[in-house]
Design a protein around this motif. Structure first.
Motif, PDB file in Angstrom:
ATOM      1  N   ASN A 106       0.857  -1.196   0.000  1.00  0.00           N
ATOM      2  CA  ASN A 106       0.000   0.000   0.000  1.00  0.00           C
ATOM      3  C   ASN A 106       0.891   1.243   0.000  1.00  0.00           C
ATOM      4  OD1 ASN A 106       0.917   0.347   2.619  1.00  0.00           O
ATOM      5  ND2 ASN A 106      -1.104   0.558   3.528  1.00  0.00           N
ATOM      6  N   ARG A 107       0.253   2.411   0.008  1.00  0.00           N
ATOM      7  CA  ARG A 107       1.043   3.648  -0.102  1.00  0.00           C
ATOM      8  C   ARG A 107       1.950   3.861   1.106  1.00  0.00           C
ATOM      9  NH1 ARG A 107      -3.835   7.407   1.301  1.00  0.00           N
ATOM     10  NH2 ARG A 107      -3.711   7.133   3.534  1.00  0.00           N
ATOM     11  N   SER A 133      -2.128  -1.450  -3.187  1.00  0.00           N
ATOM     12  CA  SER A 133      -1.325  -0.500  -3.974  1.00  0.00           C
ATOM     13  C   SER A 133      -1.781  -0.492  -5.433  1.00  0.00           C
ATOM     14  CB  SER A 133       0.168  -0.827  -3.878  1.00  0.00           C
ATOM     15  OG  SER A 133       0.422  -2.082  -4.420  1.00  0.00           O
ATOM     16  N   LEU A 184      -0.919   4.762  -6.904  1.00  0.00           N
ATOM     17  CA  LEU A 184       0.481   4.641  -6.499  1.00  0.00           C
ATOM     18  C   LEU A 184       1.417   4.381  -7.680  1.00  0.00           C
ATOM     19  CD1 LEU A 184       2.016   4.755  -3.843  1.00  0.00           C
ATOM     20  CD2 LEU A 184       1.750   2.300  -3.633  1.00  0.00           C
TER      21      LEU A 184
END
Ligand code: UDP
Length: 391
Positions: free
Chosen positions: A13-14, A43, A51
Protein backbone atom coordinates in the motif's frame (compact mmCIF):
# COMPACT_ATOMS: atom_id res chain seq x y z
CA UNK A 1 32.45 -9.20 -12.12
CA UNK A 2 30.66 -9.96 -8.86
CA UNK A 3 26.98 -10.71 -9.19
CA UNK A 4 24.55 -7.94 -8.22
CA UNK A 5 22.51 -8.26 -5.05
CA UNK A 6 18.89 -8.86 -6.04
CA UNK A 7 16.34 -7.60 -3.55
CA UNK A 8 12.62 -8.20 -4.01
CA UNK A 9 10.61 -5.46 -2.33
CA UNK A 10 6.87 -5.97 -1.97
CA UNK A 11 4.76 -2.81 -1.76
CA UNK A 12 1.29 -3.54 -0.41
CA UNK A 13 0.00 0.00 0.00
CA UNK A 14 1.04 3.65 -0.10
CA UNK A 15 2.33 3.59 3.47
CA UNK A 16 4.67 0.69 2.55
CA UNK A 17 6.03 2.82 -0.27
CA UNK A 18 6.57 5.98 1.76
CA UNK A 19 8.41 3.91 4.38
CA UNK A 20 10.88 2.31 1.99
CA UNK A 21 11.18 4.95 -0.72
CA UNK A 22 14.42 6.60 0.43
CA UNK A 23 16.14 3.19 0.41
CA UNK A 24 14.71 2.29 -3.02
CA UNK A 25 15.96 5.50 -4.63
CA UNK A 26 19.46 4.90 -3.26
CA UNK A 27 19.51 1.21 -4.20
CA UNK A 28 18.30 1.97 -7.72
CA UNK A 29 21.31 4.24 -8.27
CA UNK A 30 23.81 1.81 -6.74
CA UNK A 31 25.63 -0.45 -9.18
CA UNK A 32 25.68 -3.42 -6.80
CA UNK A 33 21.91 -3.61 -6.40
CA UNK A 34 19.20 -5.03 -8.57
CA UNK A 35 15.71 -4.17 -7.36
CA UNK A 36 12.60 -6.21 -8.05
CA UNK A 37 9.71 -3.99 -7.13
CA UNK A 38 6.48 -5.94 -6.71
CA UNK A 39 3.18 -4.09 -6.36
CA UNK A 40 0.40 -6.01 -4.65
CA UNK A 41 -2.81 -5.67 -2.66
CA UNK A 42 -4.26 -2.16 -2.26
CA UNK A 43 -1.33 -0.50 -3.97
CA UNK A 44 -3.09 -1.53 -7.21
CA UNK A 45 -6.62 -0.51 -6.24
CA UNK A 46 -7.45 2.99 -7.37
CA UNK A 47 -9.88 3.85 -4.57
CA UNK A 48 -7.03 3.50 -2.07
CA UNK A 49 -4.86 5.93 -4.00
CA UNK A 50 -2.97 6.01 -7.24
CA UNK A 51 0.48 4.64 -6.50
CA UNK A 52 1.75 3.23 -9.77
CA UNK A 53 2.14 6.58 -11.53
CA UNK A 54 3.80 8.07 -8.41
CA UNK A 55 6.34 5.23 -8.35
CA UNK A 56 7.06 5.60 -12.06
CA UNK A 57 7.51 9.36 -11.67
CA UNK A 58 10.11 8.58 -9.02
CA UNK A 59 12.07 6.75 -11.73
CA UNK A 60 11.55 3.23 -10.35
CA UNK A 61 10.52 0.28 -12.50
CA UNK A 62 7.82 -2.14 -11.41
CA UNK A 63 8.74 -5.79 -11.99
CA UNK A 64 5.40 -7.42 -11.15
CA UNK A 65 1.84 -6.49 -10.33
CA UNK A 66 -0.15 -8.92 -8.21
CA UNK A 67 -3.91 -8.42 -7.94
CA UNK A 68 -4.52 -10.05 -4.59
CA UNK A 69 -7.23 -8.08 -2.82
CA UNK A 70 -10.55 -9.81 -2.17
CA UNK A 71 -13.31 -7.20 -2.07
CA UNK A 72 -15.68 -7.30 0.84
CA UNK A 73 -14.25 -5.22 3.65
CA UNK A 74 -14.71 -7.98 6.23
CA UNK A 75 -12.26 -9.73 8.60
CA UNK A 76 -12.78 -12.88 6.48
CA UNK A 77 -11.62 -11.11 3.31
CA UNK A 78 -8.42 -10.01 5.03
CA UNK A 79 -7.63 -13.64 5.82
CA UNK A 80 -8.36 -14.73 2.25
CA UNK A 81 -6.32 -11.89 0.74
CA UNK A 82 -3.35 -12.98 2.86
CA UNK A 83 -3.67 -16.51 1.47
CA UNK A 84 -3.87 -15.36 -2.15
CA UNK A 85 -0.80 -13.16 -1.79
CA UNK A 86 1.28 -16.02 -0.33
CA UNK A 87 0.45 -18.11 -3.36
CA UNK A 88 1.16 -15.33 -5.89
CA UNK A 89 4.45 -14.36 -4.25
CA UNK A 90 5.62 -17.96 -4.10
CA UNK A 91 5.32 -18.08 -7.91
CA UNK A 92 7.17 -14.80 -8.32
CA UNK A 93 10.03 -15.75 -5.97
CA UNK A 94 10.31 -19.19 -7.58
CA UNK A 95 10.92 -17.56 -10.95
CA UNK A 96 13.03 -14.58 -9.94
CA UNK A 97 15.08 -16.19 -7.15
CA UNK A 98 15.97 -13.00 -5.25
CA UNK A 99 18.91 -12.90 -2.82
CA UNK A 100 16.76 -11.12 -0.25
CA UNK A 101 13.12 -10.27 0.25
CA UNK A 102 12.19 -7.05 2.01
CA UNK A 103 9.05 -7.04 4.19
CA UNK A 104 7.81 -3.61 5.22
CA UNK A 105 6.19 -3.02 8.59
CA UNK A 106 2.97 -4.69 9.68
CA UNK A 107 0.22 -4.91 7.10
CA UNK A 108 -1.69 -8.18 7.08
CA UNK A 109 -0.64 -8.67 3.44
CA UNK A 110 2.97 -8.31 4.54
CA UNK A 111 2.58 -11.51 6.53
CA UNK A 112 2.27 -13.18 3.10
CA UNK A 113 5.66 -11.77 2.13
CA UNK A 114 7.26 -13.28 5.24
CA UNK A 115 5.62 -16.68 4.85
CA UNK A 116 6.43 -17.05 1.13
CA UNK A 117 10.07 -15.96 1.48
CA UNK A 118 10.76 -18.00 4.62
CA UNK A 119 9.36 -21.28 3.29
CA UNK A 120 11.53 -20.78 0.22
CA UNK A 121 14.68 -20.19 2.32
CA UNK A 122 15.15 -16.66 1.02
CA UNK A 123 16.67 -14.38 3.69
CA UNK A 124 14.02 -11.99 4.92
CA UNK A 125 14.78 -8.35 5.75
CA UNK A 126 12.19 -6.64 7.94
CA UNK A 127 11.64 -2.93 8.39
CA UNK A 128 10.10 -1.55 11.60
CA UNK A 129 9.89 -4.63 13.79
CA UNK A 130 9.70 -4.39 17.56
CA UNK A 131 7.21 -1.50 17.67
CA UNK A 132 4.06 -1.71 19.74
CA UNK A 133 0.57 -0.71 18.54
CA UNK A 134 -3.04 -1.84 18.60
CA UNK A 135 -5.12 -3.45 15.84
CA UNK A 136 -4.15 -6.70 14.09
CA UNK A 137 -0.94 -4.91 13.03
CA UNK A 138 0.50 -5.71 16.48
CA UNK A 139 0.26 -9.48 15.93
CA UNK A 140 1.33 -9.28 12.29
CA UNK A 141 4.43 -7.20 13.05
CA UNK A 142 5.73 -9.57 15.72
CA UNK A 143 4.91 -12.62 13.60
CA UNK A 144 6.98 -11.18 10.74
CA UNK A 145 9.85 -10.51 13.15
CA UNK A 146 9.87 -14.20 14.04
CA UNK A 147 10.34 -15.02 10.35
CA UNK A 148 12.88 -12.26 9.64
CA UNK A 149 16.63 -12.88 9.37
CA UNK A 150 17.71 -9.23 9.43
CA UNK A 151 15.85 -6.56 11.38
CA UNK A 152 15.79 -2.83 10.69
CA UNK A 153 13.87 -1.36 13.65
CA UNK A 154 13.23 2.39 13.79
CA UNK A 155 13.97 3.07 17.43
CA UNK A 156 16.26 1.88 20.19
CA UNK A 157 13.30 0.65 22.23
CA UNK A 158 12.11 -1.44 19.26
CA UNK A 159 15.57 -2.95 19.00
CA UNK A 160 15.42 -3.88 22.68
CA UNK A 161 11.95 -5.40 22.21
CA UNK A 162 13.27 -7.57 19.37
CA UNK A 163 16.07 -8.83 21.60
CA UNK A 164 13.49 -9.67 24.29
CA UNK A 165 11.53 -11.57 21.63
CA UNK A 166 14.52 -13.85 21.18
CA UNK A 167 16.02 -12.30 18.05
CA UNK A 168 19.79 -12.33 17.66
CA UNK A 169 21.26 -8.84 18.45
CA UNK A 170 23.90 -9.42 15.76
CA UNK A 171 21.19 -9.12 13.12
CA UNK A 172 19.28 -6.16 14.58
CA UNK A 173 20.18 -2.71 13.26
CA UNK A 174 18.48 0.40 14.63
CA UNK A 175 18.45 2.56 11.50
CA UNK A 176 15.62 4.99 12.31
CA UNK A 177 12.49 5.28 10.19
CA UNK A 178 13.19 5.87 6.48
CA UNK A 179 10.09 8.03 6.17
CA UNK A 180 11.95 10.60 8.28
CA UNK A 181 14.43 10.82 5.35
CA UNK A 182 11.54 12.22 3.31
CA UNK A 183 10.25 14.41 6.15
CA UNK A 184 13.69 16.03 6.33
CA UNK A 185 13.13 17.61 2.92
CA UNK A 186 9.53 18.66 3.54
CA UNK A 187 10.56 22.13 4.63
CA UNK A 188 8.90 24.19 1.89
CA UNK A 189 6.46 26.75 3.27
CA UNK A 190 3.32 27.13 1.17
CA UNK A 191 1.22 30.26 0.75
CA UNK A 192 -1.98 28.34 0.08
CA UNK A 193 -3.25 24.81 -0.46
CA UNK A 194 -3.42 25.52 -4.17
CA UNK A 195 0.36 25.12 -4.48
CA UNK A 196 0.09 21.39 -3.70
CA UNK A 197 -3.48 20.33 -4.39
CA UNK A 198 -3.78 21.92 -7.85
CA UNK A 199 -2.05 18.80 -9.20
CA UNK A 200 -4.55 16.36 -7.69
CA UNK A 201 -8.20 15.37 -8.00
CA UNK A 202 -10.16 16.19 -4.87
CA UNK A 203 -13.78 16.73 -3.91
CA UNK A 204 -15.63 19.01 -1.54
CA UNK A 205 -19.25 19.65 -0.68
CA UNK A 206 -19.12 23.28 -1.60
CA UNK A 207 -17.04 25.27 -4.01
CA UNK A 208 -13.69 25.77 -2.34
CA UNK A 209 -11.08 28.21 -3.51
CA UNK A 210 -7.77 26.57 -2.60
CA UNK A 211 -5.93 29.85 -3.11
CA UNK A 212 -7.72 31.26 -0.06
CA UNK A 213 -6.75 28.42 2.27
CA UNK A 214 -3.62 28.74 4.36
CA UNK A 215 -4.76 27.35 7.70
CA UNK A 216 -6.04 23.79 7.72
CA UNK A 217 -5.89 20.47 9.54
CA UNK A 218 -5.40 16.98 8.10
CA UNK A 219 -7.63 14.02 9.01
CA UNK A 220 -6.66 10.40 8.41
CA UNK A 221 -8.60 7.75 10.32
CA UNK A 222 -8.51 4.03 9.61
CA UNK A 223 -10.58 1.28 11.15
CA UNK A 224 -9.20 -0.65 14.10
CA UNK A 225 -9.59 -4.22 12.87
CA UNK A 226 -9.79 -5.70 16.37
CA UNK A 227 -12.63 -3.25 17.17
CA UNK A 228 -14.42 -3.83 13.85
CA UNK A 229 -17.87 -3.77 15.47
CA UNK A 230 -17.28 -0.22 16.78
CA UNK A 231 -16.12 1.30 13.48
CA UNK A 232 -19.34 3.20 12.73
CA UNK A 233 -19.56 4.66 16.24
CA UNK A 234 -15.89 5.65 16.17
CA UNK A 235 -15.93 7.47 12.83
CA UNK A 236 -19.22 9.23 13.70
CA UNK A 237 -17.57 10.90 16.70
CA UNK A 238 -14.71 12.15 14.53
CA UNK A 239 -17.08 13.46 11.85
CA UNK A 240 -19.07 15.37 14.48
CA UNK A 241 -15.88 16.94 15.86
CA UNK A 242 -14.48 17.94 12.45
CA UNK A 243 -17.86 19.35 11.36
CA UNK A 244 -17.62 21.87 14.22
CA UNK A 245 -14.19 23.22 13.24
CA UNK A 246 -13.92 26.77 11.96
CA UNK A 247 -10.89 26.02 9.82
CA UNK A 248 -10.69 23.84 6.72
CA UNK A 249 -9.68 20.21 6.78
CA UNK A 250 -8.15 17.83 4.26
CA UNK A 251 -9.64 14.36 4.81
CA UNK A 252 -7.85 11.39 3.30
CA UNK A 253 -9.93 8.27 2.64
CA UNK A 254 -9.09 5.27 4.84
CA UNK A 255 -6.90 2.29 3.92
CA UNK A 256 -8.16 -1.18 2.95
CA UNK A 257 -8.36 -2.71 6.47
CA UNK A 258 -11.67 -4.35 7.27
CA UNK A 259 -14.08 -1.61 8.30
CA UNK A 260 -12.93 0.83 5.60
CA UNK A 261 -16.24 0.59 3.69
CA UNK A 262 -18.07 1.50 6.88
CA UNK A 263 -15.87 4.59 7.31
CA UNK A 264 -16.26 5.62 3.68
CA UNK A 265 -20.03 5.18 3.86
CA UNK A 266 -20.30 7.38 6.96
CA UNK A 267 -18.15 10.05 5.31
CA UNK A 268 -20.39 10.04 2.23
CA UNK A 269 -23.51 10.25 4.40
CA UNK A 270 -22.02 13.20 6.29
CA UNK A 271 -21.34 14.94 2.99
CA UNK A 272 -24.90 14.37 1.82
CA UNK A 273 -26.18 15.87 5.06
CA UNK A 274 -23.95 18.90 4.43
CA UNK A 275 -22.04 18.32 7.67
CA UNK A 276 -18.51 18.66 6.34
CA UNK A 277 -18.77 22.06 4.71
CA UNK A 278 -15.11 22.99 5.08
CA UNK A 279 -13.61 19.60 4.22
CA UNK A 280 -11.65 18.66 1.12
CA UNK A 281 -11.61 14.93 0.37
CA UNK A 282 -8.67 13.39 -1.40
CA UNK A 283 -7.52 9.81 -2.07
CA UNK A 284 -3.81 10.32 -1.84
CA UNK A 285 -0.91 12.54 -2.80
CA UNK A 286 2.75 11.67 -3.23
CA UNK A 287 4.73 11.03 -0.03
CA UNK A 288 6.69 14.28 -0.50
CA UNK A 289 3.58 16.38 -1.15
CA UNK A 290 1.85 14.77 1.80
CA UNK A 291 4.71 15.70 4.11
CA UNK A 292 4.77 19.29 2.83
CA UNK A 293 1.03 19.46 3.50
CA UNK A 294 1.64 18.00 6.95
CA UNK A 295 4.46 20.38 7.74
CA UNK A 296 2.28 23.36 6.81
CA UNK A 297 -0.82 22.13 8.63
CA UNK A 298 -2.08 23.27 12.02
CA UNK A 299 -2.64 19.73 13.26
CA UNK A 300 -3.03 16.12 12.14
CA UNK A 301 -6.00 14.18 13.51
CA UNK A 302 -6.92 10.49 13.42
CA UNK A 303 -5.02 7.27 14.00
CA UNK A 304 -2.45 7.05 11.21
CA UNK A 305 1.13 6.33 12.19
CA UNK A 306 2.10 9.53 10.38
CA UNK A 307 0.53 11.41 13.30
CA UNK A 308 3.16 9.75 15.50
CA UNK A 309 6.28 9.25 13.34
CA UNK A 310 6.77 11.98 10.74
CA UNK A 311 4.78 14.52 12.78
CA UNK A 312 7.22 14.07 15.69
CA UNK A 313 10.17 15.01 13.48
CA UNK A 314 8.29 17.95 11.94
CA UNK A 315 6.91 19.08 15.32
CA UNK A 316 3.35 19.19 13.95
CA UNK A 317 0.64 19.05 16.64
CA UNK A 318 -1.17 15.73 16.52
CA UNK A 319 -4.44 14.43 17.98
CA UNK A 320 -4.29 10.64 18.07
CA UNK A 321 -7.64 8.94 18.53
CA UNK A 322 -8.25 5.54 20.09
CA UNK A 323 -6.25 2.34 20.22
CA UNK A 324 -4.78 1.86 16.74
CA UNK A 325 -1.45 3.38 17.80
CA UNK A 326 -1.68 2.18 21.42
CA UNK A 327 1.80 1.75 22.87
CA UNK A 328 3.72 3.25 19.93
CA UNK A 329 6.57 5.49 21.08
CA UNK A 330 5.67 9.11 20.68
CA UNK A 331 6.95 12.63 21.25
CA UNK A 332 5.32 15.55 23.09
CA UNK A 333 3.43 16.72 19.99
CA UNK A 334 0.83 13.94 20.36
CA UNK A 335 -2.34 14.36 22.43
CA UNK A 336 -4.10 11.06 23.02
CA UNK A 337 -7.91 11.06 23.06
CA UNK A 338 -10.69 8.49 23.03
CA UNK A 339 -13.42 8.23 20.42
CA UNK A 340 -15.57 11.04 21.75
CA UNK A 341 -16.59 14.16 19.88
CA UNK A 342 -15.95 16.32 22.91
CA UNK A 343 -12.42 15.11 23.63
CA UNK A 344 -11.44 15.17 19.97
CA UNK A 345 -12.74 18.70 19.47
CA UNK A 346 -11.24 20.16 22.63
CA UNK A 347 -7.85 18.58 21.88
CA UNK A 348 -7.84 19.95 18.33
CA UNK A 349 -8.72 23.40 19.65
CA UNK A 350 -5.82 23.39 22.09
CA UNK A 351 -3.38 21.86 19.56
CA UNK A 352 -4.06 24.37 16.76
CA UNK A 353 -3.10 27.20 19.12
CA UNK A 354 0.42 25.78 19.27
CA UNK A 355 2.58 26.81 16.33
CA UNK A 356 5.01 23.91 16.37
CA UNK A 357 6.52 21.50 18.90
CA UNK A 358 10.25 20.97 19.21
CA UNK A 359 11.61 18.55 16.63
CA UNK A 360 11.99 15.03 18.04
CA UNK A 361 14.52 12.48 16.82
CA UNK A 362 12.93 9.37 18.33
CA UNK A 363 12.36 8.00 14.82
CA UNK A 364 15.81 8.96 13.56
CA UNK A 365 17.46 11.95 11.96
CA UNK A 366 16.71 11.27 8.32
CA UNK A 367 19.45 9.05 6.94
CA UNK A 368 17.92 5.59 7.31
CA UNK A 369 17.89 4.75 3.59
CA UNK A 370 21.70 4.95 3.29
CA UNK A 371 22.18 3.11 6.59
CA UNK A 372 20.08 0.17 5.34
CA UNK A 373 21.94 0.12 2.03
CA UNK A 374 25.36 0.05 3.67
CA UNK A 375 24.33 -2.73 6.05
CA UNK A 376 22.99 -4.92 3.22
CA UNK A 377 26.22 -4.37 1.25
CA UNK A 378 28.21 -5.80 4.16
CA UNK A 379 25.96 -8.81 4.86
CA UNK A 380 27.68 -12.16 4.68
CA UNK A 381 25.81 -15.27 3.51
CA UNK A 382 22.91 -15.76 5.86
CA UNK A 383 21.77 -19.09 7.20
CA UNK A 384 17.98 -18.80 7.18
CA UNK A 385 17.64 -21.29 10.03
CA UNK A 386 16.40 -19.34 13.03
CA UNK A 387 16.72 -20.05 16.72
CA UNK A 388 15.57 -18.31 19.90
CA UNK A 389 18.62 -16.32 20.90
CA UNK A 390 18.22 -16.91 24.64
CA UNK A 391 17.50 -20.64 24.33
N1 UDP B 1 1.04 9.06 2.85
C1 UDP B 1 1.30 9.34 1.53
N2 UDP B 1 0.32 9.96 0.79
C2 UDP B 1 -0.90 10.27 1.31
C3 UDP B 1 -1.15 9.98 2.67
C4 UDP B 1 -0.17 9.36 3.41
O1 UDP B 1 2.37 9.06 1.02
O2 UDP B 1 -1.74 10.80 0.59
C5 UDP B 1 2.07 8.39 3.67
C6 UDP B 1 2.43 9.15 4.92
O3 UDP B 1 3.50 10.06 4.70
C7 UDP B 1 2.83 8.06 5.87
C8 UDP B 1 1.99 6.89 5.45
O4 UDP B 1 1.54 7.16 4.13
O5 UDP B 1 4.20 7.73 5.76
C9 UDP B 1 0.83 6.70 6.38
O6 UDP B 1 -0.16 6.02 5.76
P1 UDP B 1 -1.34 5.28 6.53
O7 UDP B 1 -2.06 6.21 7.40
O8 UDP B 1 -2.15 4.63 5.45
O9 UDP B 1 -0.55 4.14 7.30
P2 UDP B 1 -0.32 3.56 8.73
O10 UDP B 1 -0.98 4.32 9.81
O11 UDP B 1 -0.86 2.16 8.62
O12 UDP B 1 1.18 3.58 8.83
Amino acid sequence: MKKKITIAVVINNRANYSRIKSFLIKAKKHKKFHLQLILAASSLVDKFGELESIIKKDGLSISKKLYTIIEGDKPVTMAKTTAIEISELANVFENSKPDYVFAIADRYETLSVAVAASYMNIPLLHLQGGEITGSIDESVRHAISKFANIHFPSTLKSKKNLIKMGENPKYIFNVGCPSIDLAKSATRRIKSLNEILKNYKFSAQNKINLKNIKDYVIVLQHSVTTEYQDTKKQITESIKAISKLKINSIWLWPNVDSGSDIISKELRKAREKNLLKKTIFIKNVSAEDFLILLNNSKCIIGNSSVGIRESSYLGVPSVNIGNRQLGRERAKNVKQVNHSEHSILSSIKSQIKIKKYKKSLIYGNGNSGSKILNIILKLKIINTQKKLYYA
